[in-house]
Design a protein around this motif. Structure first.
Motif, PDB file in Angstrom:
ATOM      1  N   ASN A  38       1.948   7.120  -6.853  1.00  0.00           N
ATOM      2  CA  ASN A  38       0.928   8.022  -7.428  1.00  0.00           C
ATOM      3  C   ASN A  38      -0.164   8.242  -6.391  1.00  0.00           C
ATOM      4  OD1 ASN A  38      -1.031   9.401  -8.915  1.00  0.00           O
ATOM      5  ND2 ASN A  38      -0.515   8.306 -10.803  1.00  0.00           N
ATOM      6  N   ARG A  39       0.032   9.241  -5.559  1.00  0.00           N
ATOM      7  CA  ARG A  39      -0.872   9.475  -4.435  1.00  0.00           C
ATOM      8  C   ARG A  39      -2.308   9.748  -4.881  1.00  0.00           C
ATOM      9  NH1 ARG A  39       2.451  12.800   0.212  1.00  0.00           N
ATOM     10  NH2 ARG A  39       4.325  11.489   0.175  1.00  0.00           N
ATOM     11  N   THR A  40      -2.449  10.619  -5.854  1.00  0.00           N
ATOM     12  CA  THR A  40      -3.794  11.020  -6.301  1.00  0.00           C
ATOM     13  C   THR A  40      -4.575   9.825  -6.841  1.00  0.00           C
ATOM     14  OG1 THR A  40      -3.009  13.251  -6.838  1.00  0.00           O
ATOM     15  CG2 THR A  40      -5.093  12.538  -7.828  1.00  0.00           C
ATOM     16  N   ALA A  41      -3.946   9.057  -7.719  1.00  0.00           N
ATOM     17  CA  ALA A  41      -4.624   7.904  -8.331  1.00  0.00           C
ATOM     18  C   ALA A  41      -4.940   6.829  -7.291  1.00  0.00           C
ATOM     19  CB  ALA A  41      -3.762   7.322  -9.448  1.00  0.00           C
ATOM     20  N   TYR A  42      -4.022   6.603  -6.369  1.00  0.00           N
ATOM     21  CA  TYR A  42      -4.224   5.567  -5.352  1.00  0.00           C
ATOM     22  C   TYR A  42      -5.379   5.926  -4.418  1.00  0.00           C
ATOM     23  CZ  TYR A  42      -3.180   2.187  -1.667  1.00  0.00           C
ATOM     24  OH  TYR A  42      -3.260   1.161  -0.750  1.00  0.00           O
ATOM     25  N   LEU A  43      -5.437   7.183  -3.997  1.00  0.00           N
ATOM     26  CA  LEU A  43      -6.528   7.615  -3.115  1.00  0.00           C
ATOM     27  C   LEU A  43      -7.868   7.604  -3.848  1.00  0.00           C
ATOM     28  CD1 LEU A  43      -4.741  10.543  -1.232  1.00  0.00           C
ATOM     29  CD2 LEU A  43      -5.501   8.368  -0.236  1.00  0.00           C
TER      30      LEU A  43
ATOM     31  N   GLN B 184     -20.305  13.155   2.057  1.00  0.00           N
ATOM     32  CA  GLN B 184     -19.422  13.871   2.966  1.00  0.00           C
ATOM     33  C   GLN B 184     -18.647  12.901   3.854  1.00  0.00           C
ATOM     34  OE1 GLN B 184     -22.583  14.684   2.308  1.00  0.00           O
ATOM     35  NE2 GLN B 184     -22.205  16.604   1.217  1.00  0.00           N
ATOM     36  N   LEU B 185     -19.321  11.851   4.320  1.00  0.00           N
ATOM     37  CA  LEU B 185     -18.654  10.862   5.164  1.00  0.00           C
ATOM     38  C   LEU B 185     -17.600  10.095   4.358  1.00  0.00           C
ATOM     39  CD1 LEU B 185     -18.255   9.327   7.770  1.00  0.00           C
ATOM     40  CD2 LEU B 185     -20.233   7.879   7.188  1.00  0.00           C
ATOM     41  N   LEU B 186     -17.918   9.766   3.127  1.00  0.00           N
ATOM     42  CA  LEU B 186     -16.957   9.064   2.276  1.00  0.00           C
ATOM     43  C   LEU B 186     -15.708   9.908   2.040  1.00  0.00           C
ATOM     44  CD1 LEU B 186     -19.412   7.536  -0.343  1.00  0.00           C
ATOM     45  CD2 LEU B 186     -18.091   6.261   1.352  1.00  0.00           C
ATOM     46  N   LEU B 187     -15.902  11.202   1.825  1.00  0.00           N
ATOM     47  CA  LEU B 187     -14.756  12.090   1.631  1.00  0.00           C
ATOM     48  C   LEU B 187     -13.944  12.212   2.916  1.00  0.00           C
ATOM     49  CD1 LEU B 187     -16.355  14.945  -0.544  1.00  0.00           C
ATOM     50  CD2 LEU B 187     -14.935  13.036  -1.305  1.00  0.00           C
ATOM     51  N   TRP B 188     -14.642  12.178   4.048  1.00  0.00           N
ATOM     52  CA  TRP B 188     -13.945  12.213   5.340  1.00  0.00           C
ATOM     53  C   TRP B 188     -13.101  10.950   5.516  1.00  0.00           C
ATOM     54  CZ3 TRP B 188     -13.779   9.113   9.672  1.00  0.00           C
ATOM     55  CH2 TRP B 188     -13.237   9.666  10.839  1.00  0.00           C
ATOM     56  N   VAL B 189     -13.651   9.799   5.152  1.00  0.00           N
ATOM     57  CA  VAL B 189     -12.917   8.535   5.252  1.00  0.00           C
ATOM     58  C   VAL B 189     -11.682   8.579   4.352  1.00  0.00           C
ATOM     59  CG1 VAL B 189     -13.000   6.053   4.777  1.00  0.00           C
ATOM     60  CG2 VAL B 189     -14.953   7.179   5.868  1.00  0.00           C
ATOM     61  N   ASP B 190     -11.849   9.092   3.141  1.00  0.00           N
ATOM     62  CA  ASP B 190     -10.732   9.193   2.205  1.00  0.00           C
ATOM     63  C   ASP B 190      -9.625  10.076   2.774  1.00  0.00           C
ATOM     64  OD1 ASP B 190      -9.694   8.499  -0.425  1.00  0.00           O
ATOM     65  OD2 ASP B 190      -9.924  10.614  -0.918  1.00  0.00           O
ATOM     66  N   GLU B 191     -10.033  11.157   3.400  1.00  0.00           N
ATOM     67  CA  GLU B 191      -9.065  12.079   4.013  1.00  0.00           C
ATOM     68  C   GLU B 191      -8.342  11.414   5.182  1.00  0.00           C
ATOM     69  OE1 GLU B 191      -9.280  16.233   6.549  1.00  0.00           O
ATOM     70  OE2 GLU B 191     -10.729  15.935   4.931  1.00  0.00           O
ATOM     71  N   LYS B 192      -9.072  10.666   5.999  1.00  0.00           N
ATOM     72  CA  LYS B 192      -8.471   9.974   7.141  1.00  0.00           C
ATOM     73  C   LYS B 192      -7.512   8.875   6.675  1.00  0.00           C
ATOM     74  CE  LYS B 192     -10.022  12.237  10.569  1.00  0.00           C
ATOM     75  NZ  LYS B 192      -9.053  12.988  11.418  1.00  0.00           N
ATOM     76  N   TYR B 193      -7.879   8.204   5.606  1.00  0.00           N
ATOM     77  CA  TYR B 193      -7.008   7.155   5.067  1.00  0.00           C
ATOM     78  C   TYR B 193      -5.692   7.766   4.578  1.00  0.00           C
ATOM     79  CZ  TYR B 193      -5.336   3.230   2.253  1.00  0.00           C
ATOM     80  OH  TYR B 193      -4.566   2.221   1.712  1.00  0.00           O
ATOM     81  N   GLU B 194      -5.779   8.916   3.950  1.00  0.00           N
ATOM     82  CA  GLU B 194      -4.573   9.607   3.492  1.00  0.00           C
ATOM     83  C   GLU B 194      -3.687   9.993   4.684  1.00  0.00           C
ATOM     84  OE1 GLU B 194      -3.210  13.425   0.729  1.00  0.00           O
ATOM     85  OE2 GLU B 194      -5.281  13.280   1.428  1.00  0.00           O
ATOM     86  N   ALA B 195      -4.321  10.504   5.754  1.00  0.00           N
ATOM     87  CA  ALA B 195      -3.560  10.880   6.950  1.00  0.00           C
ATOM     88  C   ALA B 195      -2.885   9.666   7.575  1.00  0.00           C
ATOM     89  CB  ALA B 195      -4.490  11.556   7.962  1.00  0.00           C
ATOM     90  N   LEU B 196      -3.601   8.539   7.571  1.00  0.00           N
ATOM     91  CA  LEU B 196      -3.022   7.312   8.121  1.00  0.00           C
ATOM     92  C   LEU B 196      -1.847   6.822   7.274  1.00  0.00           C
ATOM     93  CD1 LEU B 196      -6.062   5.167   9.346  1.00  0.00           C
ATOM     94  CD2 LEU B 196      -4.186   6.075  10.744  1.00  0.00           C
TER      95      LEU B 196
ATOM     96  N   SER C 277       0.827  -1.214   0.000  1.00  0.00           N
ATOM     97  CA  SER C 277       0.000   0.000   0.000  1.00  0.00           C
ATOM     98  C   SER C 277       0.855   1.255   0.000  1.00  0.00           C
ATOM     99  CB  SER C 277      -0.934   0.009   1.212  1.00  0.00           C
ATOM    100  OG  SER C 277      -1.855  -1.054   1.141  1.00  0.00           O
ATOM    101  N   CYS C 278       1.874   1.279   0.826  1.00  0.00           N
ATOM    102  CA  CYS C 278       2.726   2.468   0.924  1.00  0.00           C
ATOM    103  C   CYS C 278       3.473   2.731  -0.383  1.00  0.00           C
ATOM    104  CB  CYS C 278       3.715   2.312   2.078  1.00  0.00           C
ATOM    105  SG  CYS C 278       2.904   2.314   3.703  1.00  0.00           S
TER     106      CYS C 278
END
Length: 433
Positions: A335-340, A357-369, A328-329
């Protein structure tokens, strides 16, 4: 496909453009006038031109706009029917319309648009767009046509005036939105003309058509607001989540393509380039309806696909690919954009119950993780926190909304009052509350 149905398809599809489409689709703006005109029924080409000129010179009279329409139709007819060796036949429709406008020198001088015609494209187009005025009241109130005139066989002029009056009052509204509203209005005419109370029938039906038109116009403005406020990346993510939820059977490459297409199309529409916006919708509709087998397994026709949800197949959890995968890393760093985007697609199609909105929040949290976990020795164990964070976030939000649910049960009046107070304190100046 009938033109009316095709316009309806455009209206439902929204907007389109993509890197993976052919150059013909991507460069719709440079197609020849002749080839464009040849594929459009004469009356519909008239309507398109009428709406376009009415939006670009709002203060022009109906007779003046009609003269411009006749001019561009005559030139297009010469290009398609007689094949005249006129270099203008290779102009795009948009350039052809602008040329017709600027050719009428006295006309553009009358409406103080001469400065625009002195510019080269695309600045010439931007100048005309800058002169548009969507302020309510800028154009006088429209006097609705007499009912008896609408019921006469020779009502084409009245319909044309209806297009003119609508377009000049909504200069920033996409042309398909206007044309479908006119089409819907035309559909009610035969029934109302046979009604015992014609006036009441027209009043009721016209109100319904107007309501639908204003809803779609508001939706267009809402999309432009999201695009302006959040930027194209978040706007595209928003569309990926929507498409993935609605059509979980569609392949990722198709969803990503359509999201990119819709984003680019909205960029054209939101900057006021309505003809380019229209051209992109036409080409997108053609592409989707021809390649519908790549977006859904059970598509009978274009409209039926976009009006219903695709069947939801049994999908495996995303953990194996995005959380438990030691690669995953590496994928993320490559390619960060394509992977997310791929993660958002996979997550959204598995969670139709989640809000966008919740899905976008999850995507953002996954990126932070990913940023955090990819620096550790055991990234998969670290990434496994995502499910726990999502569940916690949902529980906190459900707990926070409980009081509102209790008040909502007491009636709409109490709930609306609470909502007004909430908006006042969180959005408007608190000192005014």
């Amino acid at each position: 496909m009938k033109w009316a149905t095709f316009i309806s398809c455009l209206f439902l599809l929204s907007f389109a453009e993509s890197k993976s489409l052919s150059r013909k689709i991507r460069d719709a703006g440079v197609e020849a006038t002749a080839s464009r005109f040849a594929t459009s029924p004469l009356t519909e080409f008239d309507s398109l031109a009428l709406a376009w000129f009415s939006q670009y010179v709002q203060l022009a009279t109906f007779e003046e706009v009609e003269k411009l329409v006749n001019g561009v139709v005559a030139r297009s007819t010469n290009c398609t029917t007689y094949g005249l060796p006129d270099p203008r036949c290779t102009d795009s429709l948009h350039a052809s319309f602008l040329n017709e406008l600027c050719h009428a020198q006295d006309f553009v001088a009358k409406y103080r648009l001469t400065e625009c015609c002195a510019k080269a494209d695309p600045e010439r187009d931007y100048c005309f767009i800058a002169h548009k005025n969507a302020t309510p009241g800028y154009i006088p109130t429209y006097q609705e046509p007499d009912v008896e005139d609408l019921c006469r066989p020779s009502r084409n002029v009245i319909i044309a005036q209806y297009i003119y009056e609508t377009a000049r009052r909504y200069p920033d509204t996409s042309i398909p939105t206007i044309l479908i509203a006119i089409h819907e209005f035309q559909k009610v005419i035969p029934n109302c003309c046979q009604d015992a109370d014609k006036s009441s029938c027209f009043h009721e039906k016209d109100a319904a058509v107007t309501k639908k038109f204003e809803e779609h116009n508001f939706l267009q403005q809402y999309n432009c607001l999201i695009l302006k406020k959040n930027g194209r990346k978040e706007f595209k993510d928003f569309k990926i989540a929507q498409l993935s939820q609605k059509h979980p059977q569609a392949q990722y490459i198709i969803v990503d393509t359509l999201a990119e297409v819709i984003t680019l199309g909205h960029e054209e529409c939101c900057r006021g380039a309505l003809f380019q916006c229209f051209q992109k919708q036409v080409d997108f509709a053609n592409f989707v309806c021809v390649h519908n087998d790549t977006t859904s397994t059970k598509v009978v026709e274009c409209l039926s696909y976009y009006e219903r949800e695709s069947p939801r197949a049994e999908l495996l959890p995303t953990d194996e690919e995005f959380m438990d995968n030691r690669e995953s890393c590496q994928h993320y760093s490559e390619n960060r954009t394509a992977y997310l985007a791929k993660f958002l697609y996979e997550y959204a199609r598995r969670h139709p119950e989640f809000s966008i909105q919740l899905l976008l929040w999850v995507d953002e949290k996954y990126e932070a993780l990913l940023e955090q976990c990819c620096k550790t020795e055991d990234a998969p164990v670290c990434l496994a926190q995502l499910d726990e964070q999502v569940n916690k976030h949902i529980a906190e939000n459900l707990e926070a909304i409980k009081p509102y649910c209790i008040i909502e049960k007491r009636g709409d009046y109490n709930f609306q009052n609470l909502y007004v107070i909430f908006m006042c304190f969180h959005i408007v100046n608190k000192s005014l509350c």
